[in-house]
Design a protein around this motif. Sequence first.
Motif, PDB file in Angstrom:
ATOM      1  N   ARG A  47       0.853  -1.193   0.000  1.00 62.60           N
ATOM      2  CA  ARG A  47       0.000   0.000   0.000  1.00 62.60           C
ATOM      3  C   ARG A  47       0.883   1.235   0.000  1.00 62.60           C
ATOM      4  O   ARG A  47       1.686   1.438   0.918  1.00 62.60           O
ATOM      5  N   HIS A  96      -7.684  -1.554  -0.198  1.00 60.08           N
ATOM      6  CA  HIS A  96      -6.674  -0.512  -0.009  1.00 60.08           C
ATOM      7  C   HIS A  96      -5.951  -0.145  -1.302  1.00 60.08           C
ATOM      8  O   HIS A  96      -4.954   0.583  -1.260  1.00 60.08           O
ATOM      9  N   GLY A 123      -2.955  -2.480  -3.647  1.00 61.53           N
ATOM     10  CA  GLY A 123      -2.612  -2.494  -2.231  1.00 61.53           C
ATOM     11  C   GLY A 123      -3.284  -3.592  -1.437  1.00 61.53           C
ATOM     12  O   GLY A 123      -3.441  -3.480  -0.222  1.00 61.53           O
TER      13      GLY A 123
END
Length: 208
Positions: A47, A96, A123
């Motif tokens: 991420r 994410h 992510g």
Amino acid sequence: MAQSQETQVWASRAFMDSTRIKGFTADPLPTGMGLGQMAELNQAGERMSAEHFPKEIFAKYPDKKEKKQADLVLAAGAVVVSAACADVLRQFDLGHSSLYPIKLFQHDRKTPVEGEYFCLNIGERKDVFLRKHSQRVMEFGDGTLSMWPDLHDNEVAVSPAALKGPDLWVSPPLNRIFFLSDRLMQALRAAKMGRVFGFRACRIVEAD
């Protein structure tokens, strides 16, 4: 026996497709991270915030005018998608994963390349890849795994856990492949983006 749409998972071979790589470069990132490292972390499901990606990239070659890019390309280490592709992705559960605006320019660094584009940060990770049930897996000294670039349907095996959670993810230590839910794949295919993603059906296998 064919799997129903409700129980299907797809792999994309876009990261293994050399025709997806386009001739762009970028200035150093504000984080000090190299473009290669950025690419590796992104493809591993890290991420990352917008500052980890270039905001502008430039055509490498002065004698080549870059045309409007395809819906997914690999440029200056970034996964660059079109605005149309981003619009489809945003309709699904990305978890994410993020989309960050990026501008593409010709070699003169002033003339824009036609189109609107975004960096895709994948992510999300799911521990779902089943090595021993997959075919033609390459193993490397650093512990990572990869598939042969001419990936076929059902060569990648995943556990049923792949059916849960976000619609887009990676599954380290398998690299150079990302996964999509059936509903996301169907939407991208309906938007005529199937060719650039290189979808391949996965086998869903109950883990031992």
